[in-house]
Design a protein around this motif. Structure first.
Motif, PDB file in Angstrom:
ATOM      1  N   LEU A   1       0.814  -1.204   0.000  1.00  0.00           N
ATOM      2  CA  LEU A   1       0.000   0.000   0.000  1.00  0.00           C
ATOM      3  C   LEU A   1       0.852   1.261   0.000  1.00  0.00           C
ATOM      4  N   ARG A   2       2.017   1.224   0.643  1.00  0.00           N
ATOM      5  CA  ARG A   2       2.879   2.408   0.649  1.00  0.00           C
ATOM      6  C   ARG A   2       3.366   2.729  -0.767  1.00  0.00           C
ATOM      7  N   SER A   3       3.718   1.720  -1.529  1.00  0.00           N
ATOM      8  CA  SER A   3       4.149   1.945  -2.903  1.00  0.00           C
ATOM      9  C   SER A   3       3.015   2.525  -3.731  1.00  0.00           C
ATOM     10  N   ALA A   4       1.803   2.012  -3.520  1.00  0.00           N
ATOM     11  CA  ALA A   4       0.643   2.535  -4.239  1.00  0.00           C
ATOM     12  C   ALA A   4       0.399   3.996  -3.877  1.00  0.00           C
ATOM     13  N   ALA A   5       0.617   4.354  -2.605  1.00  0.00           N
ATOM     14  CA  ALA A   5       0.429   5.740  -2.182  1.00  0.00           C
ATOM     15  C   ALA A   5       1.444   6.661  -2.861  1.00  0.00           C
ATOM     16  N   PHE A   6       2.691   6.196  -2.996  1.00  0.00           N
ATOM     17  CA  PHE A   6       3.725   6.985  -3.674  1.00  0.00           C
ATOM     18  C   PHE A   6       3.335   7.239  -5.125  1.00  0.00           C
ATOM     19  N   SER A   7       2.945   6.181  -5.830  1.00  0.00           N
ATOM     20  CA  SER A   7       2.580   6.344  -7.236  1.00  0.00           C
ATOM     21  C   SER A   7       1.331   7.190  -7.384  1.00  0.00           C
ATOM     22  N   ALA A   8       0.413   7.108  -6.404  1.00  0.00           N
ATOM     23  CA  ALA A   8      -0.790   7.941  -6.440  1.00  0.00           C
ATOM     24  C   ALA A   8      -0.426   9.417  -6.346  1.00  0.00           C
ATOM     25  N   GLY A   9       0.574   9.736  -5.520  1.00  0.00           N
ATOM     26  CA  GLY A   9       1.006  11.123  -5.398  1.00  0.00           C
ATOM     27  C   GLY A   9       1.590  11.654  -6.692  1.00  0.00           C
ATOM     28  N   ILE A  10       2.445  10.854  -7.339  1.00  0.00           N
ATOM     29  CA  ILE A  10       3.048  11.270  -8.601  1.00  0.00           C
ATOM     30  C   ILE A  10       1.983  11.476  -9.674  1.00  0.00           C
ATOM     31  N   LYS A  11       1.068  10.517  -9.782  1.00  0.00           N
ATOM     32  CA  LYS A  11       0.068  10.617 -10.857  1.00  0.00           C
ATOM     33  C   LYS A  11      -0.908  11.762 -10.591  1.00  0.00           C
ATOM     34  N   ASP A  12      -1.174  12.105  -9.321  1.00  0.00           N
ATOM     35  CA  ASP A  12      -2.048  13.252  -9.041  1.00  0.00           C
ATOM     36  C   ASP A  12      -1.409  14.549  -9.505  1.00  0.00           C
ATOM     37  N   ILE A  13      -0.111  14.691  -9.245  1.00  0.00           N
ATOM     38  CA  ILE A  13       0.599  15.902  -9.668  1.00  0.00           C
ATOM     39  C   ILE A  13       0.618  15.991 -11.197  1.00  0.00           C
ATOM     40  N   LEU A  14       0.944  14.876 -11.843  1.00  0.00           N
ATOM     41  CA  LEU A  14       0.960  14.864 -13.310  1.00  0.00           C
ATOM     42  C   LEU A  14      -0.426  15.107 -13.884  1.00  0.00           C
ATOM     43  N   MET A  15      -1.433  14.582 -13.203  1.00  0.00           N
ATOM     44  CA  MET A  15      -2.804  14.750 -13.670  1.00  0.00           C
ATOM     45  C   MET A  15      -3.196  16.224 -13.689  1.00  0.00           C
TER      46      MET A  15
END
Length: 486
Positions: free
Chosen positions: A174-188
């Protein structure tokens, strides 16, 4: 260039995510709920991952391109969901901390003192999650064909998407998913801002707002219900009932239970519930882009509305921006899709297998969770191949299924008399009202504009309340009484 930029974004984010979570996925607690240590910012991105998904970008823009006004569902459902989440999620978090829960089925088994109910709700939860995974796979297949070319068969594109998702989630937690979620939100945010700022010039409009004027001129009535198709059931009644069904079912999804458990404090949860509805404002620009694709006479391959935005971008924008959109869209599918599969695996190993194998070690449970995800991804692929439904329709189907667990969750915190048997009978009655052919015909004739999932949820609730009243009152442990009071 498109492929190169997309690969840099995806591979760079995945590498960072795996490094971020590599030491936090060695046991079930860390892998499934991030060690219950997510502070305000990490929880923000993890929770926001459910607002910005491929449904939000490709699904809503495609709905706007194909139907028009019905895409406004996105505004209402998100705002209503967070109003309910402000009240419900801290209660779920407290229950998880108090009873050391890892999954939603753990909650049902613990609160209702019925392990068998945990097994039943785990099966229902997995079924709803597999349907939800379809959204991510449909989107990934479209993005694969955008980056690798239309020579890639649609079925092969779905399989490639599933393999990419599994490669990420099996190794991550889940921590890895949270990291990728942060990156994709910024890019989004970057992608939406760039596309929204430049779309008007691509379709001959004077400004972003002028896109709506052009759309109305070319397609009169597009901004009113029921939208482009006068015969469509997507009336204002459909909007209200669908939005309410989504809001009531949102936090009942098993993966959002685990997200709730991951928070460090109830304060982190409430702060997110207050501010995250602002995210829904981005839907204005996403809907505008769908209208822009319509004004530009965009024709996605096969008339697939889910690919309208991607086709519009590929037709009108430079290769570097197409690559940025493709890479971001990959992450929009990978981050939430990984959490969905992770949750499915957790439910299967912990709540379906472990009750029959109580001696199963934590390490074996974790291994079984990871292996079972491959099976669930395979089922999702089978359901997805040849799929022509819109992402919005798939989403509403998933919410209709998970809504059958909503009465058991809400009444657990509102009414101590609710019993496990009542919850089971309510689930059965709800699924009959939702899926039985005679029930479908009955509701279609009498309530044609209503979202069927909300009708089934109402039937479910009535049965749960009636059966609970008919049975003797159960004693509630002191810890549960305190949780209900809060």
């Amino acid at each position: 260039m498109t492929l190169a930029i997309a690969l840099v974004i995806v591979l760079g984010t995945v590498a960072g995510a795996l490094a971020f979570g590599r030491r936090a996925s060695s046991d079930m607690t860390n892998w499934a709920v991030g060690g219950r240590r997510f502070g305000t910012w990490l929880f923000w991105f993890m929770n926001a991952g459910e607002v910005y998904t491929t449904f939000a970008v490709l699904g809503i823009s495609g709905y706007a391109w194909a139907l028009g006004a019905p895409a406004y569902l996105a505004f209402t459902s998100v705002s209503l969901s967070y109003a309910i989440g402000y009240w419900l999620m801290p209660k779920i978090w407290r229950a998880g901390r108090r009873d050391d829960l890892l999954t939603q089925a753990d909650f049902f088994a613990s609160h209702y003192s019925a392990r068998w109910l945990g097994v039943v709700t785990a099966v229902v939860g997995i079924a709803a999650l597999v349907v939800y995974v379809q959204i991510q796979l449909v989107s990934l297949s479209l993005i694969v064909r955008l980056t690798l070319g239309t020579a890639v068969a649609p079925a092969l594109a779905v399989v490639i998407g599933a393999v990419l998702m599994l490669a990420f989630v099996v190794l991550a937690g889940l921590r890895s998913a949270a990291f990728s979620a942060g990156i994709k939100d910024i890019l989004m945010v970057v992608v939406v801002v760039v596309l929204a700022a430049t779309a008007a010039g691509k379709v001959g409009a004077a400004s972003p707002l002028d896109i709506f004027r052009l759309a109305e001129e070319q397609h009169p009535g597009i901004g009113k219900f029921p939208g482009l198709d006068p015969a469509s059931p997507t009336t204002s009644v459909w909007l209200m009932t669908s939005a309410l069904n989504v809001a009531l079912g949102n936090w009942v999804f098993p993966h959002l239970f685990q997200v709730s458990y991951s928070a460090k404090s109830a304060t982190s949860i409430r702060r997110n519930a207050i501010w995250q509805p602002l995210y829904s404002l981005a839907y204005f620009f996403i809907i505008m882009l769908g209208f822009a694709a319509l004004v530009a006479k965009t024709e996605p391959e096969g008339g697939d509305l889910n690919g309208a935005l991607l086709q519009f971008v590929a037709d009108k924008f430079p290769a570097w921006l197409v690559g940025l959109v493709a890479g971001t869209a990959f992450l929009l599918a990978l981050a939430p899709g990984s959490v969905l599969l992770l949750t499915s695996g957790s439910l299967f190993a912990r709540n379906i297998v472990r009750p029959f194998r109580p001696g199963l070690s934590d390490r074996a449970t974790l291994l079984l969770s990871r292996v079972s995800m491959v099976v669930f991804a395979g089922i999702a692929v089978w359901l997805t191949i040849g799929q022509q439904k819109s992402l919005v329709d798939i989403l509403l189907s998933a919410y209709s299924a998970i809504g059958m667990l909503a009465p058991g969750v809400f009444l657990a915190f509102l009414w101590r008399r609710t019993s496990a048997v009542a919850v089971l009978l309510g689930i059965a009655a709800g699924f009959v009202a939702l899926l039985a052919p005679f029930a479908k015909d009955f509701w279609a004739a009498r309530l044609p504009d209503w979202e069927p999932g909300l009708i089934a949820l109402a039937v479910n609730t009535v049965v749960v309340a009636g059966v609970s009243l008919a049975r003797p009152r159960r004693e509630t442990p002191a810890g549960e009484r305190e949780a209900v009071a809060h």
